[in-house]
Design a protein around this motif. Structure first.
Motif, PDB file in Angstrom:
ATOM      1  N   VAL A 532       0.856  -1.188   0.000  1.00 18.66           N
ATOM      2  CA  VAL A 532       0.000   0.000   0.000  1.00 18.66           C
ATOM      3  C   VAL A 532       0.893   1.239   0.000  1.00 18.66           C
ATOM      4  O   VAL A 532       1.828   1.352   0.795  1.00 18.66           O
ATOM      5  CB  VAL A 532      -0.944  -0.004   1.213  1.00 18.66           C
ATOM      6  CG1 VAL A 532      -1.732   1.301   1.280  1.00 18.66           C
ATOM      7  CG2 VAL A 532      -1.895  -1.193   1.142  1.00 18.66           C
ATOM      8  N   GLY A 533       0.638   2.143  -0.934  1.00 21.04           N
ATOM      9  CA  GLY A 533       1.428   3.359  -1.061  1.00 21.04           C
ATOM     10  C   GLY A 533       2.479   3.297  -2.153  1.00 21.04           C
ATOM     11  O   GLY A 533       3.007   4.334  -2.568  1.00 21.04           O
ATOM     12  N   ASP A 534       2.805   2.094  -2.636  1.00 22.81           N
ATOM     13  CA  ASP A 534       3.812   1.953  -3.695  1.00 22.81           C
ATOM     14  C   ASP A 534       3.211   2.332  -5.051  1.00 22.81           C
ATOM     15  O   ASP A 534       1.994   2.283  -5.255  1.00 22.81           O
ATOM     16  CB  ASP A 534       4.330   0.515  -3.754  1.00 22.81           C
ATOM     17  CG  ASP A 534       5.191   0.162  -2.554  1.00 22.81           C
ATOM     18  OD1 ASP A 534       5.604   1.097  -1.841  1.00 22.81           O
ATOM     19  OD2 ASP A 534       5.440  -1.033  -2.336  1.00 22.81           O
ATOM     20  N   THR A 535       4.090   2.665  -5.998  1.00 22.69           N
ATOM     21  CA  THR A 535       3.659   3.086  -7.333  1.00 22.69           C
ATOM     22  C   THR A 535       4.361   2.266  -8.410  1.00 22.69           C
ATOM     23  O   THR A 535       5.397   1.649  -8.174  1.00 22.69           O
ATOM     24  CB  THR A 535       3.957   4.578  -7.568  1.00 22.69           C
ATOM     25  OG1 THR A 535       5.367   4.795  -7.494  1.00 22.69           O
ATOM     26  CG2 THR A 535       3.250   5.456  -6.541  1.00 22.69           C
ATOM     27  N   MET A 536       3.796   2.299  -9.601  1.00 31.50           N
ATOM     28  CA  MET A 536       4.404   1.698 -10.780  1.00 31.50           C
ATOM     29  C   MET A 536       3.926   2.474 -12.005  1.00 31.50           C
ATOM     30  O   MET A 536       2.991   3.288 -11.919  1.00 31.50           O
ATOM     31  CB  MET A 536       4.043   0.210 -10.899  1.00 31.50           C
ATOM     32  CG  MET A 536       2.578  -0.071 -11.138  1.00 31.50           C
ATOM     33  SD  MET A 536       2.149  -1.833 -11.143  1.00 31.50           S
ATOM     34  CE  MET A 536       3.131  -2.435 -12.523  1.00 31.50           C
ATOM     35  N   LYS A 544      -0.889   3.852  -8.430  1.00 37.13           N
ATOM     36  CA  LYS A 544      -0.547   3.831  -7.002  1.00 37.13           C
ATOM     37  C   LYS A 544      -1.549   2.963  -6.256  1.00 37.13           C
ATOM     38  O   LYS A 544      -2.765   3.132  -6.411  1.00 37.13           O
ATOM     39  CB  LYS A 544      -0.570   5.253  -6.435  1.00 37.13           C
ATOM     40  CG  LYS A 544      -0.200   5.327  -4.952  1.00 37.13           C
ATOM     41  CD  LYS A 544      -0.211   6.761  -4.452  1.00 37.13           C
ATOM     42  CE  LYS A 544       0.170   6.834  -2.982  1.00 37.13           C
ATOM     43  NZ  LYS A 544       0.164   8.234  -2.475  1.00 37.13           N
ATOM     44  N   MET A 545      -1.024   2.007  -5.462  1.00 40.41           N
ATOM     45  CA  MET A 545      -1.908   1.174  -4.656  1.00 40.41           C
ATOM     46  C   MET A 545      -2.304   1.948  -3.401  1.00 40.41           C
ATOM     47  O   MET A 545      -1.450   2.300  -2.593  1.00 40.41           O
ATOM     48  CB  MET A 545      -1.237  -0.144  -4.268  1.00 40.41           C
ATOM     49  CG  MET A 545      -2.164  -1.058  -3.466  1.00 40.41           C
ATOM     50  SD  MET A 545      -1.377  -2.584  -2.931  1.00 40.41           S
ATOM     51  CE  MET A 545      -1.250  -3.438  -4.468  1.00 40.41           C
ATOM     52  N   ILE A 546      -3.581   2.207  -3.249  1.00 40.23           N
ATOM     53  CA  ILE A 546      -4.044   2.961  -2.085  1.00 40.23           C
ATOM     54  C   ILE A 546      -4.755   2.080  -1.062  1.00 40.23           C
ATOM     55  O   ILE A 546      -5.039   2.529   0.053  1.00 40.23           O
ATOM     56  CB  ILE A 546      -4.963   4.119  -2.513  1.00 40.23           C
ATOM     57  CG1 ILE A 546      -6.188   3.601  -3.269  1.00 40.23           C
ATOM     58  CG2 ILE A 546      -4.191   5.121  -3.370  1.00 40.23           C
ATOM     59  CD1 ILE A 546      -7.185   4.701  -3.637  1.00 40.23           C
ATOM     60  N   ASN A 547      -5.032   0.823  -1.441  1.00 34.41           N
ATOM     61  CA  ASN A 547      -5.653  -0.083  -0.462  1.00 34.41           C
ATOM     62  C   ASN A 547      -5.505  -1.520  -0.925  1.00 34.41           C
ATOM     63  O   ASN A 547      -5.470  -1.806  -2.125  1.00 34.41           O
ATOM     64  CB  ASN A 547      -7.134   0.251  -0.281  1.00 34.41           C
ATOM     65  CG  ASN A 547      -7.751  -0.456   0.921  1.00 34.41           C
ATOM     66  OD1 ASN A 547      -7.044  -0.787   1.867  1.00 34.41           O
ATOM     67  ND2 ASN A 547      -9.046  -0.685   0.883  1.00 34.41           N
ATOM     68  N   LEU A 548      -5.401  -2.438   0.020  1.00 35.53           N
ATOM     69  CA  LEU A 548      -5.350  -3.878  -0.248  1.00 35.53           C
ATOM     70  C   LEU A 548      -6.211  -4.556   0.798  1.00 35.53           C
ATOM     71  O   LEU A 548      -5.929  -4.467   2.002  1.00 35.53           O
ATOM     72  CB  LEU A 548      -3.917  -4.392  -0.184  1.00 35.53           C
ATOM     73  CG  LEU A 548      -3.708  -5.897  -0.410  1.00 35.53           C
ATOM     74  CD1 LEU A 548      -4.166  -6.301  -1.806  1.00 35.53           C
ATOM     75  CD2 LEU A 548      -2.238  -6.276  -0.217  1.00 35.53           C
ATOM     76  N   GLU A 549      -7.294  -5.200   0.365  1.00 34.39           N
ATOM     77  CA  GLU A 549      -8.229  -5.772   1.331  1.00 34.39           C
ATOM     78  C   GLU A 549      -8.604  -7.201   0.971  1.00 34.39           C
ATOM     79  O   GLU A 549      -8.483  -7.616  -0.184  1.00 34.39           O
ATOM     80  CB  GLU A 549      -9.489  -4.916   1.414  1.00 34.39           C
ATOM     81  CG  GLU A 549     -10.244  -4.777   0.096  1.00 34.39           C
ATOM     82  CD  GLU A 549     -11.450  -3.858   0.213  1.00 34.39           C
ATOM     83  OE1 GLU A 549     -11.822  -3.517   1.342  1.00 34.39           O
ATOM     84  OE2 GLU A 549     -12.006  -3.499  -0.841  1.00 34.39           O
ATOM     85  N   GLN A 550      -9.025  -7.935   2.001  1.00 33.12           N
ATOM     86  CA  GLN A 550      -9.484  -9.306   1.817  1.00 33.12           C
ATOM     87  C   GLN A 550     -11.001  -9.347   1.941  1.00 33.12           C
ATOM     88  O   GLN A 550     -11.600  -8.557   2.679  1.00 33.12           O
ATOM     89  CB  GLN A 550      -8.860 -10.230   2.862  1.00 33.12           C
ATOM     90  CG  GLN A 550      -7.351 -10.319   2.785  1.00 33.12           C
ATOM     91  CD  GLN A 550      -6.791 -11.326   3.763  1.00 33.12           C
ATOM     92  OE1 GLN A 550      -7.310 -12.425   3.914  1.00 33.12           O
ATOM     93  NE2 GLN A 550      -5.709 -10.952   4.440  1.00 33.12           N
ATOM     94  N   GLY A 551     -11.610 -10.274   1.218  1.00 34.29           N
ATOM     95  CA  GLY A 551     -13.051 -10.447   1.291  1.00 34.29           C
ATOM     96  C   GLY A 551     -13.407 -11.920   1.417  1.00 34.29           C
ATOM     97  O   GLY A 551     -12.587 -12.798   1.124  1.00 34.29           O
ATOM     98  N   ASP A 552     -14.630 -12.167   1.837  1.00 36.37           N
ATOM     99  CA  ASP A 552     -15.058 -13.563   2.003  1.00 36.37           C
ATOM    100  C   ASP A 552     -16.574 -13.638   1.882  1.00 36.37           C
ATOM    101  O   ASP A 552     -17.297 -12.778   2.404  1.00 36.37           O
ATOM    102  CB  ASP A 552     -14.614 -14.084   3.373  1.00 36.37           C
ATOM    103  CG  ASP A 552     -14.828 -15.580   3.506  1.00 36.37           C
ATOM    104  OD1 ASP A 552     -14.315 -16.325   2.662  1.00 36.37           O
ATOM    105  OD2 ASP A 552     -15.517 -16.001   4.458  1.00 36.37           O
ATOM    106  N   ASN A 553     -17.053 -14.627   1.130  1.00 38.22           N
ATOM    107  CA  ASN A 553     -18.486 -14.917   1.069  1.00 38.22           C
ATOM    108  C   ASN A 553     -18.645 -16.417   0.917  1.00 38.22           C
ATOM    109  O   ASN A 553     -17.642 -17.141   0.793  1.00 38.22           O
ATOM    110  CB  ASN A 553     -19.159 -14.115  -0.058  1.00 38.22           C
ATOM    111  CG  ASN A 553     -18.672 -14.513  -1.446  1.00 38.22           C
ATOM    112  OD1 ASN A 553     -18.475 -15.690  -1.741  1.00 38.22           O
ATOM    113  ND2 ASN A 553     -18.478 -13.528  -2.313  1.00 38.22           N
ATOM    114  N   PRO A 554     -19.866 -16.941   0.938  1.00 36.42           N
ATOM    115  CA  PRO A 554     -20.023 -18.403   0.888  1.00 36.42           C
ATOM    116  C   PRO A 554     -19.428 -19.060  -0.351  1.00 36.42           C
ATOM    117  O   PRO A 554     -19.103 -20.249  -0.326  1.00 36.42           O
ATOM    118  CB  PRO A 554     -21.544 -18.577   0.930  1.00 36.42           C
ATOM    119  CG  PRO A 554     -22.056 -17.353   1.621  1.00 36.42           C
ATOM    120  CD  PRO A 554     -21.152 -16.255   1.179  1.00 36.42           C
ATOM    121  N   ASN A 555     -19.278 -18.316  -1.439  1.00 33.84           N
ATOM    122  CA  ASN A 555     -18.810 -18.897  -2.698  1.00 33.84           C
ATOM    123  C   ASN A 555     -17.296 -18.816  -2.858  1.00 33.84           C
ATOM    124  O   ASN A 555     -16.671 -19.736  -3.382  1.00 33.84           O
ATOM    125  CB  ASN A 555     -19.498 -18.193  -3.876  1.00 33.84           C
ATOM    126  CG  ASN A 555     -19.449 -19.004  -5.153  1.00 33.84           C
ATOM    127  OD1 ASN A 555     -19.212 -20.211  -5.132  1.00 33.84           O
ATOM    128  ND2 ASN A 555     -19.671 -18.355  -6.281  1.00 33.84           N
TER     129      ASN A 555
END
Length: 672
Positions: A532-536, A544-555
Motif C-alpha cells: 500500500v502506497g507503492d507506485t508503478m 498507485k496502490m491505495i488499499n489492499l483488502e481481503q473479502g469472504d463470502n459463501p462462494n
C-alpha cells in the motif's frame, strides 16, 4: 424424477431412429403416411428433449445432489444464473443441450417446409434425425446426465456440490456457449438440405435459396459466440489477450471460416450457376468442422483451458466423422454430372474471380488453423512426442493471409461481373489508393516502423473508403431521384438491397476489428510487487496502490487491490483488480480492472500475493486500439441482421410472384 429424465432421452432415441427409417422407406416406397409420421416424430423428439432438459435444469436449480452431474457442476452458494449455465457447463449436460438444440432446429425446419420441397424433405429429415440419433446414443449410453450417486447400490446425496468451474462464473459465459452451440448445431440444417439435394438430384438451386438464410443465421450465432469468447478471455483469464490460438478457440474459428467462404461463393451459384461442387464441399466441410470442434472439446485429445477432461467419447466422434465424410464424398462423386457449372470464368479481373480468390484465401487460412490445431495429435501419433505450435507460429502464417483477405474485402466490390474495364479500375481505385498511400507515408514520418502494422492501417483505410464510396454513390443517386437528404437516401438504399449493403456493413465491421488487431503490435506491460502506497508505471500511466483488502463470502474468498490511476499528474480514476479463490473447487480466477478508451485500454490484473504474503503482484498492461475489436464485432453483427431483413423491392413484388403461380391465374393465362 431421475427415471423420467432417463426415460425421456431413451424414448427420444427410439423415436429419432424411427423418424430416420420412416423417412427413408417412405420416400423410396412412396408411402406418404410414413413420410408424415417421420416428420411428426421430429416434433415428438423435441417434446422429449425439452422434458429431459427441463428436469436437468430443475435439478440444478433446486440442488438435487443425488444426481452426479448436479453434484459435480453446481453448489448451493452459486448464483442462480450460473446454476442455469451449469446445464452446458459439463460434458453430459452440454451434450444434452446439443441434442435439445438440434431437435429444435429440426422441428423448425419441418414446420417451415411442410408445404415446400416435398420431394427433398424426407431426405432432409433423415439426415437431421440421423445426426440426432448419434447424439442421443451419447446421451443415453456414453454420457448420461441422469446418472445417480450410489453407495452399495443405494442412491445417496452429498451435502453440497463442487460447483461450476470458476472460469465459467462470468456473465458472458451464460451467453457465449449457447451462441456457439446455436452456430455449431445450426450448420446441420444447410448440410441436410445439401445432402437431400444430392440424393434427389434437385433441378435448379432450390437448396441454395432455402439454406442461404439458414446459413446466415447460424453464421451470425457463430460470429457472436466467437466474439463473446474473445471478450471472456480478455476479461477473465487475466493475461490480457483475446485470442491465444488455443485448440478449442481454433475449433470455433474453423467452421466460421468455411461458412464465410460458402456465404460468398453461394452468390456465384445463384447469379451464374457456377461453383456447384465447391458449394456442396464447403457446406459439408462446415458441418464436419462443427463436429470436429465438438470432438476436440470433449475428447481430451488436445490440451486447453476450454476443453473437458479426457474421455472415451472421442472414438464415437471419430467413427461418426469417418462414416459421414465417406458417405458425403461418395454422393458428390456420384453426382458430378448433375453438379456441372453453367458458366465459365471470363476474366481474372472480375467480381467472379474476386469471390474465387476470397474463397481460396479463406480455405487456406482454414487449413492452416486446422493443421496447427491437429499437429500435436499428429506428432504424438507419429513420434510419440506431442509437439504444440505456439501463437508465434500462427501469427507468422495468419497475419499475411489475414491482410490479403482484408484487401480482397475492399477490392471485390470495385470489380464488375464478367469483366472490369481498365478505366473502371482506375476510377474506382484511384481515390482510396492515394488516400491509403498518404496514410502510410504519414505514419512512417511519424515514426512507425512496424511493416505489418503499416500495411494493415493502409488496407483498413482503403477498404473503409471503398465501402463508404459505395454507400455515397448509391445514396446520392437515390436521393436525387426521390428528393431525399443523403442520410435518408442511404437508409433507403440499404433497405432496397439489404443483402448487398448489409454485406458492406459486415465488411466495415471486419475493418474496425483489424484496426483493433493491429494495435497488438504496440502493447506495453509491466509487472511489480506493491505494498500500500507503492507506485508503478505502464505506458504513460502512473499507478498507485491505495488499499489492499481481503473479502469472504459463501462462494469464494478474495484479495482486492485498489489502484489510483493518473496521467501527467491528473487523477483519472480508480481500478480494482481482484483475485478470487473458490471454496468448493479450490480454483482461483482473476477479476481484472479495465479502463477502456478508443485509443487504448489500461488493463490491471491481480497476479496474486508475493512469496511472503505481504505484497500484491500487479500485472499492468496498455493495449492500444483494442476497443475497436468489440466495436467492429457489433458492426459485423448489426450488418448480418441487416442482411436478414427482406429487401424492400422483393417485399413489394412478393404478392405478385405468389399470385402468378396459383392454379386460378395459370388457368386464366391459358384461356387468354
Amino acid at each position: 424424477m431421475e427415471n423420467l429424465g432417463s426415460l425421456a432421452i431413451l424414448l427420444a432415441f427410439a423415436v429419432a431412429l424411427y423418424a430416420t427409417v420412416a423417412s427413408v422407406i417412405g420416400r423410396i416406397k412412396n408411402k406418404p403416411f410414413l413420410i408424415v409420421s417421420g416428420e411428426r416424430a421430429v416434433y415428438s423428439v423435441w417434446v422429449m428433449m425439452a422434458l429431459a432438459s427441463g428436469i436437468l435444469v430443475y435439478s440444478l436449480m433446486t440442488g438435487d445432489f443425488r444426481f452426479a452431474y448436479v453434484a459435480e457442476h453446481s453448489n448451493r452458494a452459486m448464483p442462480t444464473l450460473y446454476k442455469f449455465a451449469a446445464w452446458w457447463g459439463g460434458q453430459e449436460g452440454s451434450l444434452l443441450f446439443w441434442s435439445f438444440l438440434l431437435s429444435t432446429y429440426a422441428s423448425v425446419v419441418v414446420f417451415t417446409n411442410r408445404r415446400r420441397h416435398r420431394d427433398m424433405m424426407p431426405w432432409v429429415v433423415a439426415v437431421l434425425t440421423s445426426i440426432q440419433t448419434f447424439f442421443l446414443i451419447l446421451n443415453n449410453f456414453v454420457a448420461n446426465p441422469f446418472q445417480m450417486l450410489a453407495t452399495d447400490k443405494l442412491i445417496v446425496a452429498v451435502p453440497d456440490g463442487q460447483g461450476l468451474s470458476p472460469l465459467l462464473q462470468y456473465p458472458a459465459m451464460a451467453i457465449h456457449p449457447p451462441m456457439l452451440y446455436l452456430g455449431y448445431v445450426g450448420f446441420a440444417v444447410p448440410f441436410a438440405f445439401a445432402i437431400g439435394s444430392l440424393i434427389t438430384r434437385q433441378p435448379g438451386d432450390a437448396w441454395i435459396h432455402t439454406t442461404r438464410r439458414w446459413t446466415l443465421v447460424t453464421w451470425l450465432f457463430q460470429s457472436t459466440g466467437v466474439m463473446l469468447g474473445a471478450a471472456w478471455a480478455y476479461h477473465v483469464l487475466g493475461w490480457g489477450g483475446y485470442w491465444g490460438w488455443d485448440p478449442v478457440e481454433n475449433a470455433s474459428l474453423l467452421p466460421w471460416l468455411s461458412g464465410t467462404a460458402f456465404l460468398h461463393s453461394v452468390m456465384m451459384q445463384e447469379k451464374k450457376g457456377m461453383m456447384k461442387v465447391w458449394n456442396i464441399v464447403l457446406v459439408s466441410s462446415t458441418f464436419f468442422l462443427c463436429i470436429l470442434g465438438t470432438f476436440l472439446t470433449r475428447s481430451g485429445v488436445v490440451q486447453s483451458v476450454h476443453a473437458f477432461a479426457r474421455s472415451e467419447i472421442g472414438k464415437f466422434f471419430v467413427t461418426f466423422l469417418a462414416l459421414g465424410i465417406a458417405a458425403t464424398i461418395y454422393l458428390i462423386l456420384d453426382r458430378l454430372d448433375y453438379l456441372k457449372s453453367e458458366a465459365q470464368l471470363e476474366s481474372v479481373i472480375s467480381r467472379e474471380s474476386s469471390f474465387l480468390f476470397n474463397n481460396l484465401i479463406l480455405l487456406a487460412s482454414c487449413f492452416a488453423v486446422l493443421w496447427g490445431t491437429l499437429f500435436p495429435v499428429i506428432s504424438e501419433a507419429a513420434t510419440g512426442d506431442k509437439i504444440s505450435l505456439d501463437a508465434d507460429w500462427y501469427n507468422r502464417l495468419m497475419v499475411p493471409i489475414g491482410l490479403f483477405l482484408l484487401l480482397l474485402t475492399g477490392v471485390g466490390p470495385l470489380f464488375a461481373w464478367r469483366k472490369t474495364s481498365v478505366e473502371s479500375l482506375r476510377r474506382n481505385f484511384q481515390a482510396p489508393g492515394i488516400a491509403s498511400l498518404l496514410l502510410v507515408a504519414g505514419l512512417v514520418i511519424a515514426g512507425m516502423r512496424n511493416f505489418y502494422a503499416l500495411i494493415s492501417f493502409g488496407f483498413c483505410l482503403f477498404v473503409a473508403l471503398t465501402v463508404a464510396m459505395e454507400f455515397y454513390k448509391g445514396g446520392r443517386s437515390v436521393g436525387a431521384k426521390n428528393n431525399m437528404n443523403l442520410l435518408h437516401a442511404m437508409v433507403e438504399l440499404t433497405h432496397r438491397n439489404t443483402r448487398r449493403y448489409g454485406g458492406y456493413l459486415v465488411h466495415m465491421g471486419i475493418v474496425l476489428m483489424f484496426v483493433g488487431f493491429t494495435g497488438h503490435a504496440f502493447n506495453q506491460n509491466e509487472v511489480k510487487e506493491l505494498n500500500v502506497g507503492d507506485t508503478m508505471r505502464v505506458g504513460t500511466f502512473d499507478l498507485k496502490m491505495i488499499n489492499l483488502e481481503q473479502g469472504d463470502n459463501p462462494n469464494y474468498a478474495s484479495h482486492t487491490a485498489t489502484m489510483q490511476v493518473s496521467k501527467d499528474g491528473d487523477a483519472l480514476g480508480i481500478l480494482k483488480p481482484e483475485k478470487r479463490l473458490y471454496k468448493a473447487s479450490r480454483q482461483s480466477t482473476s477479476e481484472v480492472g479495465v479502463r477502456p478508451r478508443l485509443n487504448g485500454d489500461l488493463y490491471l490484473n491481480f497476479g496474486g500475493m508475493s512469496d511472503d504474503n505481504q505484497r500484491a503482484v500487479i500485472q499492468a498492461y496498455y493495449f492500444p486500439l483494442v476497443s475497436w475489436i468489440w466495436i467492429g464485432g457489433l458492426v459485423l453483427i448489426g450488418g448480418t441482421f441487416v442482411c436478414l431483413v427482406p429487401s424492400k423491392v422483393k417485399m413489394q413484388y412478393a404478392r405478385t410472384e405468389v399470385v402468378g403461380i396459383t392454379k386460378k391465374h395459370a388457368t386464366v393465362e391459358k384461356t387468354q
